[in-house]
Design a protein around this motif. Sequence first.
Motif, PDB file in Angstrom:
ATOM      1  N   GLU A  34      19.016   1.778 -12.443  1.00  0.00           N
ATOM      2  CA  GLU A  34      19.731   2.920 -13.010  1.00  0.00           C
ATOM      3  C   GLU A  34      19.147   4.248 -12.557  1.00  0.00           C
ATOM      4  OE1 GLU A  34      19.580   2.058 -17.183  1.00  0.00           O
ATOM      5  OE2 GLU A  34      21.400   0.814 -17.114  1.00  0.00           O
ATOM      6  N   ASP A  35      17.909   4.254 -12.042  1.00  0.00           N
ATOM      7  CA  ASP A  35      17.319   5.507 -11.564  1.00  0.00           C
ATOM      8  C   ASP A  35      17.522   5.714 -10.064  1.00  0.00           C
ATOM      9  OD1 ASP A  35      15.614   3.604 -10.554  1.00  0.00           O
ATOM     10  OD2 ASP A  35      13.770   4.468 -11.370  1.00  0.00           O
ATOM     11  N   ASN A  36      18.342   4.885  -9.450  1.00  0.00           N
ATOM     12  CA  ASN A  36      18.644   5.063  -8.030  1.00  0.00           C
ATOM     13  C   ASN A  36      19.531   6.299  -7.869  1.00  0.00           C
ATOM     14  OD1 ASN A  36      19.696   4.866  -5.363  1.00  0.00           O
ATOM     15  ND2 ASN A  36      19.443   2.642  -5.385  1.00  0.00           N
ATOM     16  N   ASP A  37      19.044   7.303  -7.107  1.00  0.00           N
ATOM     17  CA  ASP A  37      19.771   8.573  -6.988  1.00  0.00           C
ATOM     18  C   ASP A  37      20.630   8.653  -5.729  1.00  0.00           C
ATOM     19  OD1 ASP A  37      17.856   8.806  -5.040  1.00  0.00           O
ATOM     20  OD2 ASP A  37      17.090  10.764  -5.692  1.00  0.00           O
ATOM     21  N   ASN A  38      20.834   7.529  -5.049  1.00  0.00           N
ATOM     22  CA  ASN A  38      21.684   7.519  -3.857  1.00  0.00           C
ATOM     23  C   ASN A  38      23.142   7.577  -4.296  1.00  0.00           C
ATOM     24  OD1 ASN A  38      23.085   7.001  -1.502  1.00  0.00           O
ATOM     25  ND2 ASN A  38      21.712   5.376  -0.817  1.00  0.00           N
ATOM     26  N   PRO A  39      23.866   8.676  -3.997  1.00  0.00           N
ATOM     27  CA  PRO A  39      25.266   8.779  -4.437  1.00  0.00           C
ATOM     28  C   PRO A  39      26.144   7.649  -3.908  1.00  0.00           C
ATOM     29  CG  PRO A  39      24.453  10.922  -3.722  1.00  0.00           C
ATOM     30  CD  PRO A  39      23.428   9.902  -3.300  1.00  0.00           C
ATOM     31  N   ALA A  40      25.795   7.092  -2.742  1.00  0.00           N
ATOM     32  CA  ALA A  40      26.597   6.006  -2.175  1.00  0.00           C
ATOM     33  C   ALA A  40      26.553   4.763  -3.054  1.00  0.00           C
ATOM     34  CB  ALA A  40      26.113   5.677  -0.765  1.00  0.00           C
ATOM     35  N   LEU A  41      25.505   4.629  -3.859  1.00  0.00           N
ATOM     36  CA  LEU A  41      25.390   3.466  -4.746  1.00  0.00           C
ATOM     37  C   LEU A  41      26.583   3.387  -5.688  1.00  0.00           C
ATOM     38  CD1 LEU A  41      23.815   1.109  -6.102  1.00  0.00           C
ATOM     39  CD2 LEU A  41      22.734   2.841  -7.541  1.00  0.00           C
ATOM     40  N   HIS A  42      26.911   4.493  -6.303  1.00  0.00           N
ATOM     41  CA  HIS A  42      28.001   4.485  -7.290  1.00  0.00           C
ATOM     42  C   HIS A  42      29.360   4.293  -6.606  1.00  0.00           C
ATOM     43  CE1 HIS A  42      25.149   5.532 -10.390  1.00  0.00           C
ATOM     44  NE2 HIS A  42      24.653   6.455  -9.586  1.00  0.00           N
ATOM     45  N   THR A  43      29.485   4.795  -5.374  1.00  0.00           N
ATOM     46  CA  THR A  43      30.710   4.555  -4.616  1.00  0.00           C
ATOM     47  C   THR A  43      30.883   3.070  -4.338  1.00  0.00           C
ATOM     48  OG1 THR A  43      30.493   6.726  -3.559  1.00  0.00           O
ATOM     49  CG2 THR A  43      31.964   5.141  -2.510  1.00  0.00           C
ATOM     50  N   LEU A  44      29.801   2.400  -3.896  1.00  0.00           N
ATOM     51  CA  LEU A  44      29.892   0.969  -3.602  1.00  0.00           C
ATOM     52  C   LEU A  44      30.060   0.152  -4.868  1.00  0.00           C
ATOM     53  CD1 LEU A  44      29.872  -1.215  -1.473  1.00  0.00           C
ATOM     54  CD2 LEU A  44      27.369  -1.275  -1.620  1.00  0.00           C
ATOM     55  N   LEU A  45      29.404   0.553  -5.955  1.00  0.00           N
ATOM     56  CA  LEU A  45      29.598  -0.138  -7.234  1.00  0.00           C
ATOM     57  C   LEU A  45      31.075  -0.166  -7.604  1.00  0.00           C
ATOM     58  CD1 LEU A  45      26.674   1.151  -9.506  1.00  0.00           C
ATOM     59  CD2 LEU A  45      27.174  -1.228  -8.959  1.00  0.00           C
ATOM     60  N   HIS A  46      31.717   0.989  -7.500  1.00  0.00           N
ATOM     61  CA  HIS A  46      33.146   1.074  -7.840  1.00  0.00           C
ATOM     62  C   HIS A  46      33.969   0.173  -6.925  1.00  0.00           C
ATOM     63  CE1 HIS A  46      36.919   2.811  -9.182  1.00  0.00           C
ATOM     64  NE2 HIS A  46      37.224   3.085  -7.930  1.00  0.00           N
ATOM     65  N   ALA A  47      33.651   0.164  -5.630  1.00  0.00           N
ATOM     66  CA  ALA A  47      34.414  -0.659  -4.678  1.00  0.00           C
ATOM     67  C   ALA A  47      34.226  -2.144  -4.959  1.00  0.00           C
ATOM     68  CB  ALA A  47      33.973  -0.319  -3.252  1.00  0.00           C
ATOM     69  N   ILE A  48      33.003  -2.561  -5.295  1.00  0.00           N
ATOM     70  CA  ILE A  48      32.750  -3.975  -5.578  1.00  0.00           C
ATOM     71  C   ILE A  48      33.498  -4.407  -6.840  1.00  0.00           C
ATOM     72  CG2 ILE A  48      30.969  -5.620  -6.294  1.00  0.00           C
ATOM     73  CD1 ILE A  48      29.040  -4.188  -4.421  1.00  0.00           C
ATOM     74  N   ARG A  49      33.513  -3.545  -7.844  1.00  0.00           N
ATOM     75  CA  ARG A  49      34.259  -3.873  -9.068  1.00  0.00           C
ATOM     76  C   ARG A  49      35.751  -4.043  -8.764  1.00  0.00           C
ATOM     77  NH1 ARG A  49      30.935   0.890 -11.708  1.00  0.00           N
ATOM     78  NH2 ARG A  49      29.183  -0.258 -12.653  1.00  0.00           N
ATOM     79  N   GLN A  50      36.287  -3.180  -7.930  1.00  0.00           N
ATOM     80  CA  GLN A  50      37.708  -3.301  -7.563  1.00  0.00           C
ATOM     81  C   GLN A  50      37.968  -4.613  -6.843  1.00  0.00           C
ATOM     82  OE1 GLN A  50      38.384   0.497  -5.441  1.00  0.00           O
ATOM     83  NE2 GLN A  50      39.823   1.007  -7.075  1.00  0.00           N
ATOM     84  N   THR A  51      37.076  -4.980  -5.928  1.00  0.00           N
ATOM     85  CA  THR A  51      37.233  -6.245  -5.207  1.00  0.00           C
ATOM     86  C   THR A  51      37.200  -7.424  -6.170  1.00  0.00           C
ATOM     87  OG1 THR A  51      36.235  -5.343  -3.191  1.00  0.00           O
ATOM     88  CG2 THR A  51      36.221  -7.731  -3.445  1.00  0.00           C
ATOM     89  N   ALA A  52      36.278  -7.385  -7.122  1.00  0.00           N
ATOM     90  CA  ALA A  52      36.170  -8.484  -8.096  1.00  0.00           C
ATOM     91  C   ALA A  52      37.432  -8.602  -8.937  1.00  0.00           C
ATOM     92  CB  ALA A  52      34.947  -8.265  -8.983  1.00  0.00           C
ATOM     93  N   ARG A  53      37.989  -7.471  -9.340  1.00  0.00           N
ATOM     94  CA  ARG A  53      39.212  -7.513 -10.172  1.00  0.00           C
ATOM     95  C   ARG A  53      40.402  -8.061  -9.392  1.00  0.00           C
ATOM     96  NH1 ARG A  53      37.111  -2.544 -12.433  1.00  0.00           N
ATOM     97  NH2 ARG A  53      38.260  -1.325 -10.890  1.00  0.00           N
ATOM     98  N   ALA A  54      40.395  -7.901  -8.084  1.00  0.00           N
ATOM     99  CA  ALA A  54      41.537  -8.346  -7.274  1.00  0.00           C
ATOM    100  C   ALA A  54      41.505  -9.835  -6.972  1.00  0.00           C
ATOM    101  CB  ALA A  54      41.562  -7.556  -5.954  1.00  0.00           C
ATOM    102  N   LEU A  55      40.366 -10.504  -7.207  1.00  0.00           N
ATOM    103  CA  LEU A  55      40.272 -11.932  -6.918  1.00  0.00           C
ATOM    104  C   LEU A  55      40.974 -12.742  -8.014  1.00  0.00           C
ATOM    105  CD1 LEU A  55      36.576 -12.205  -5.700  1.00  0.00           C
ATOM    106  CD2 LEU A  55      38.638 -12.350  -4.311  1.00  0.00           C
ATOM    107  N   PRO A  56      41.474 -13.926  -7.669  1.00  0.00           N
ATOM    108  CA  PRO A  56      42.141 -14.757  -8.691  1.00  0.00           C
ATOM    109  C   PRO A  56      41.161 -15.175  -9.778  1.00  0.00           C
ATOM    110  CG  PRO A  56      41.816 -15.988  -6.650  1.00  0.00           C
ATOM    111  CD  PRO A  56      41.491 -14.561  -6.340  1.00  0.00           C
ATOM    112  N   ALA A  57      41.670 -15.270 -10.998  1.00  0.00           N
ATOM    113  CA  ALA A  57      40.802 -15.659 -12.137  1.00  0.00           C
ATOM    114  C   ALA A  57      40.405 -17.112 -12.031  1.00  0.00           C
ATOM    115  CB  ALA A  57      41.547 -15.395 -13.434  1.00  0.00           C
TER     116      ALA A  57
END
Length: 299
Positions: free
Chosen positions: A276-299
């Motif tokens: 949570e103390d990682n200050d790399n702005p790209a981290l939060h961008t990739l977090l959001h992208a990974i969550r989107q990918t996970a939601r798009a996969l079949p349940a």
Amino acid sequence: MFELSQLRCFTTVAMELNFRRAAERLNMTQPPLSRQIQLLEHQLGVALFTRNTRSVTLTAAGRAFLVEAQSLLAHAGQAALTAQRVARGEAGALALGFVASAVYEFLPKVVSDARIGLPGIDIALHEMNTFEQQDALRARRIDLGIVRAPMQHPGIGCECLLREPFVLALPRQHPLASRDDLSVEALHGQPFILYAHSAWQPFNELLTGLFRASGVAPDIVQMLGSTLTILALVDVGMGLTLVPRGASRIRFENVAFRPIDLGPGIRSELYLIWREDNDNPALHTLLHAIRQTARALPA
């Protein structure tokens, strides 16, 4: 040493070859512009322009300096854009750890989506087991981890990305391969290849706990840490196994995959972990992208 503002003054005069027009382009008056050029020439120790009452021309030194000055200004502009993109999380570099079983379906989709949607972010992939990733995250050797077990520690973000059922992998000629009503009771007494506790603690504890709770006792013939190796043994008829549904993408000539009812809550889970103390702005961008990918996969 000269400043970028002096280079801008110089290149504008060099392009216009007229101090008045150059001053107008720079939104300044002519005397300050002339002083900037004189100061630059003094700092360099060379004359950049030949001036008379009728014309302004570049000297040989001025022509050579113009090429370098334009390059410096272009690099400075690109540096500013890069810094701004990094600050917005549009560019940067991240190290992503992952468990081997994530490569069957989830990780390739993450990487593919990131290449298209996040072209400015370089992702370095590191295959590790869950515990190696937890150590690497603490030591800041990775920025994100895709693991099999949750990490509940202060300062560590953790969320479940994916829950998928287990499927039964068995030789195609096995009698159970023709059934479509399989349950955990069907595994009683069957030769079974189990994930080893040392390599796959979450799966080992989940499945052994399931067998105990169900009163089922498979004949454990091997305990291994690699899904690929386990399926290779199924392929030669050594036994049956339970693997995450995503592993059914692995193809062996003699291996069939069948759905099986293991009861509620028996799922293969993937977790995402990060500091949570990682200050790399790209981290939060990739977090959001990974969550989107996970939601798009079949349940």
